[in-house]
Write a protein that holds these residues in place. Structure first.
Motif, short mmCIF file in Angstrom:
data_model
loop_
_atom_site.label_atom_id
_atom_site.label_comp_id
_atom_site.label_asym_id
_atom_site.label_seq_id
_atom_site.Cartn_x
_atom_site.Cartn_y
_atom_site.Cartn_z
N SER A 12 0.82 -1.22 0.00
CA SER A 12 0.00 0.00 0.00
C SER A 12 0.85 1.27 0.00
N PHE A 13 1.91 1.30 0.82
CA PHE A 13 2.65 2.57 0.90
C PHE A 13 3.56 2.79 -0.30
N THR A 14 3.83 1.72 -1.06
CA THR A 14 4.67 1.88 -2.26
C THR A 14 3.83 1.93 -3.54
N LEU A 15 2.53 1.71 -3.43
CA LEU A 15 1.66 1.69 -4.61
C LEU A 15 1.77 3.03 -5.35
N GLY A 16 1.97 2.95 -6.67
CA GLY A 16 2.09 4.20 -7.45
C GLY A 16 3.22 5.07 -6.94
N VAL A 17 4.32 4.43 -6.49
CA VAL A 17 5.48 5.13 -5.91
C VAL A 17 5.02 6.05 -4.76
N GLN B 74 2.48 7.76 -4.35
CA GLN B 74 1.90 9.04 -4.74
C GLN B 74 0.37 8.99 -4.71
N PHE B 75 -0.16 8.62 -3.56
CA PHE B 75 -1.60 8.58 -3.33
C PHE B 75 -1.92 9.51 -2.16
N CYS B 76 -3.01 10.25 -2.27
CA CYS B 76 -3.41 11.08 -1.13
C CYS B 76 -3.92 10.20 0.00
N PRO C 27 14.87 -2.17 -1.44
CA PRO C 27 14.08 -1.12 -2.09
C PRO C 27 14.61 -0.80 -3.49
N GLN C 28 13.72 -0.65 -4.41
CA GLN C 28 14.08 -0.32 -5.79
C GLN C 28 13.55 1.06 -6.14
N PRO C 29 14.36 1.87 -6.81
CA PRO C 29 13.86 3.19 -7.23
C PRO C 29 12.83 3.06 -8.35
N ALA C 30 11.92 3.99 -8.38
CA ALA C 30 10.93 4.05 -9.47
C ALA C 30 10.70 5.53 -9.78
N PRO C 31 10.50 5.85 -11.06
CA PRO C 31 10.34 7.26 -11.41
C PRO C 31 9.08 7.86 -10.78
N MET C 32 9.24 9.09 -10.26
CA MET C 32 8.07 9.78 -9.69
C MET C 32 7.43 10.64 -10.78
N LEU C 33 6.29 11.24 -10.44
CA LEU C 33 5.49 11.95 -11.45
C LEU C 33 6.25 13.09 -12.09
N THR C 34 6.96 13.85 -11.27
CA THR C 34 7.74 14.96 -11.80
C THR C 34 9.05 15.04 -11.02
N PRO C 35 10.09 15.61 -11.61
CA PRO C 35 11.36 15.78 -10.87
C PRO C 35 11.14 16.61 -9.61
N GLY C 36 10.24 17.57 -9.68
CA GLY C 36 9.95 18.41 -8.51
C GLY C 36 9.40 17.60 -7.36
N CYS D 139 4.48 13.06 3.79
CA CYS D 139 5.67 13.02 2.95
C CYS D 139 5.25 12.23 1.71
N PHE D 140 4.94 12.97 0.64
CA PHE D 140 4.30 12.39 -0.55
C PHE D 140 5.32 11.57 -1.33
N GLY D 141 5.18 10.26 -1.28
CA GLY D 141 6.13 9.36 -1.91
C GLY D 141 6.16 8.06 -1.12
N PRO D 142 7.07 7.12 -1.52
CA PRO D 142 7.04 5.77 -0.95
C PRO D 142 7.73 5.68 0.41
N THR D 143 7.09 6.23 1.43
CA THR D 143 7.61 6.09 2.78
C THR D 143 6.46 6.03 3.76
N THR D 144 6.73 5.37 4.88
CA THR D 144 5.73 5.36 5.96
C THR D 144 6.48 5.39 7.28
N LEU D 145 5.81 5.94 8.28
CA LEU D 145 6.43 6.10 9.60
C LEU D 145 5.74 5.19 10.60
N LEU D 146 6.50 4.22 11.11
CA LEU D 146 5.94 3.37 12.17
C LEU D 146 6.07 4.11 13.50
N VAL D 147 5.00 4.12 14.25
CA VAL D 147 5.02 4.79 15.56
C VAL D 147 4.68 3.74 16.61
#
Lengths: 475, 475
Positions: B250-255, B257-259, B284-293, B345-353
């Motif tokens: 789920s957290f890596t789906l679409g790199v 980039q899900f709200c 972890p493997q890199p994957a292109p994001m929607l824009t360089p920004g 943090c919009f992208g493939p990361t999640t914070l375990l608390v």
């Protein structure tokens, strides 16, 4: 005045009690509202006497307004018992769809603590126990009312009756509170725990508070009912002495202190309506206005209008009072400077605007932008379809005959309209739909039945309308 | 980029055409939407190829997204045909009430021209022909879409398909238009003829445009879907390798980039979830994001989080790409500085608390304020009632199991939530109720039947649900 420390305590109490209030049933809250209505009815004589001292609106009108206010509380009790406002929607899981769709169920929940700003011109119906308070309590939001300084003693008496009735009906302490003071009101809107604001008052004051609500770190919905011009359009065939008498009664009702007062009347050039209205008004008599400040604002507004419009029925204004004045101009003059002529002048005055063609009048109405009401007086045989559509485009309520000053409290009422008549054209502050301002939807996905709010259970224990797999079903 | 002169022409055309669009029937507009859906489906290969070039989201996902988008158009066609959204309410005159109550009938009408700001992460479903456009057209509002610069060529191709399909379906010219450019977007929101705005994007950009909309001389509704943390709470009994694998997906789906990406996951201290998740993520493997920004913003956000949280699965970020990262911290650290750790943090990361007690975790969730979704992973026998209630208090959708990244487009869907997840907690941008954002009520008082909108006639020619004298009735 409420001190900052008192306000903080009131707001934090409302915040603490909000989840408890949210967990009460619609039936419980309906009983609270009915208890408040009964308690106010039981004290009607005391309330009206005090209201008359502070507002000078007269015993018959104020007695009627108490009945309207308690009727309003009882209507909202019926609304939440009926349950459509919950918008209960059930989509069962559809494993065969692409992608497979989960069980989803959506229902309305209360927003949380809300602030209500009372108005001066309806010391009951739009004040402490008025429509905003009733509709917010109905759906389970704690309410903090900012009293209007025009009737402070009545506000306190009403609040004490409301508080006692709620307590006797087993509502939690802190679900309702009254605060006083201009700065207190601003601090209230800025309080982080406040989730929405209801306001009835002037364009100037409403805009200022809207800006406060919108520029908070966390912006919140602000439902403001501001000023309104309430245009009336009279077709040539509808001109009559009776109509003039009706208008005279409407624009002077309550010393013109209605947000639905007909402020601009489009009349056919040369049809003699001015003379009929002058006859109907007769010799203008002064009557005390709600506050000296309002009377002064009325006199100033009149003076500005009189510099640009002809005075048909004139009167010297006296301090503290309003005396009926009828003005007249032409559509051409209005279109040349709409901002000078198309302004609400709160008090007993109306501006006749002579039109040469209906299209010309509609061009001027389009410039108003937004208004709570728009009224059409036509005669049998007049083609009114295009007129009706044009009036609906700028207003929240279109009247065919009659006068806008009466606002029935029913399921279909709409008291709202495009800016500048309100800050929120998608809502109403009167009528059953007023509860919608204080709720937000929450969807439950794949929830165990025991966890679901009762409104969303398959067995429909509340007996309310539910939409099931797209189909609206009645209990 | 759209020039100022072009924008002015587009807006004034939309304004001129608005009354014509408003006078079309729900059936006519349903056919427009279905024509657009058919036209997009017919061009799916071209659309997906171009979308993949510009977004790198992959052919399977993009093909599915076109289906979702055309399904959405067809859903809104069903919604307006069904007619509940009109809220048709009829109160017959009651001469016996005090005061006598007139005939009043209330219905929803379109707001007028609306602006829609497309998002980058759903180049179909939240872009040119996405949910905002579909729901606004459905109810009769002309739509001007501000294209997202992340997929300019796809935006233009989609717009040309939409425009041609609308024309072929006899929709009036000017009911839909596309504009481009940052300044153009601001000018669009400031255009006096625009009556509402739909927006999907970042908190920063959304807040800026909300402020523009709210501070206009005539403020307008702004429906912004902004950032969201989408907390997940895992009870001790629910910890498993399968659950960890689900989260990794789920957290890596679409790199990422899900709200609705799960951004924060509350896990029991010492239950070993970190190791299970590290295993599930693998190398972890890199994957292109929607824009360089977006990739740069992701890397910066990660760096800030990594200064305060432990890195469980780390990776060096590459320019233009996102590589999965798992972080961990404790509730105590979150509560000590929520603004630093509880940020999207919009992208493939999640914070375990890590939490020591469920109450502790809920205290942290309460600090989030508002989120689109909140997910509970519990096991048979866990008492989830209080948890469910606490999660519902801060979110628009509560999931019991599963992952929030899937958003089914159905009648009961709710895609919205308290600030900062949206600017307008009372609405949704996905699901049938999304049409409610673009309509306002108008009441007709004592109107001749011939003048009434068909929805309000006693004979119910549209065959829609009507509330008559307080009673909801089905056709």
């Amino acid at each position: 005045m409420t001190t900052r420390a008192e306000l903080d305590t009131i707001v934090s109490t409302a915040s603490l009690v909000a989840p408890i209030v949210a967990s009460t049933t619609d039936i419980e809250r309906a009983l609270w509202l009915e208890a408040v209505a009964d308690a106010l009815d039981a004290r009607v004589d005391d309330l009206v006497a005090l209201a008359n001292e502070e507002s000078s609106l007269g015993v018959p009108r104020l007695t009627g307004e108490v009945a309207r206010t308690t009727g309003q509380l009882r209507l909202f009790a019926r609304v939440v018992r009926e349950g459509s406002y919950l918008d209960a929607t059930i989509d069962h899981a559809d494993p065969g769809s692409t992608p497979p769709s989960p069980d989803l169920r959506r229902v309305m929940r209360p927003l949380g603590p809300v602030a209500v700003f009372a108005a001066s011109n309806f010391p009951f119906a739009f004040s402490v126990a008025g429509g905003d308070t009733a509709s917010a309590l109905a759906v389970g939001c704690p309410v903090i009312v900012k009293a209007h300084p025009g009737h402070p003693r009545l506000s306190r008496l009403t609040a004490s009756i409301v508080t006692e009735a709620l307590r006797n009906a087993d509502a939690p302490d802190g679900v309702f509170a009254l605060v006083e003071g201009v700065e207190t009101g601003i601090d209230l809107v800025n309080s982080p725990a406040i989730e929405a604001v209801g306001f009835t008052g002037s364009l100037h004051g409403g805009r200022a508070l809207f800006d406060v609500a919108s520029s908070r770190p966390k912006p919140i919905p602000f439902y403001g009912e501001l000023g309104s011009l309430n245009p009336v359009l009279v077709t040539p065939a509808a001109v009559s002495a009776d109509l003039a008498a009706g208008l005279a009664g409407s624009f002077t009702l309550g010393v013109g202190q209605f947000c639905t007062k007909p402020g601009v009347v489009f009349v056919p050039q040369g049809a003699g309506f001015e003379a009929l209205l002058a006859d109907a008004v007769g010799t203008p008599q002064p009557a005390p206005m709600l506050t000296p400040g309002l009377a002064a604002t009325f006199a100033e507004g009149l003076e500005r209008l009189q510099q640009r419009a002809e005075t048909i029925v004139g009167a010297q204004q006296e301090p503290g009072s309003g005396t009926p004045v009828v003005l007249a101009t032409t559509v051409a003059d209005v279109l040349a400077d709409p901002e000078a002529l198309l302004v609400e002048c709160f008090g007993p005055t109306t501006l006749l605007v002579r039109y040469e063609s209906v299209d010309e009048a509609l061009a001027a109405i389009a410039v108003i932008g937004g208004t709570l009401t728009a009224t059409l007086h036509a005669a049998e045989g007049d083609d009114v379809a295009d007129l009706a559509d044009a009036l609906a485009r700028v207003s929240g309520r279109v009247l065919f005959g009659g006068w806008p000053t009466g606002v029935a409290v029913t399921w279909a009422q709409q008291h709202g309209g495009p800016w500048p008549s309100t800050t929120s054209p998608t809502h109403t502050s009167v009528g059953a739909a007023a509860v919608r301002r204080w709720v937000r939807p929450v969807a439950y996905q794949s929830a165990p039945s025991a966890v679901l709010p009762p409104a969303l259970r398959d067995e429909n224990p509340l007996g309310i309308p539910q939409r099931v797999d797209g189909v609206l079903t009645l209990p």
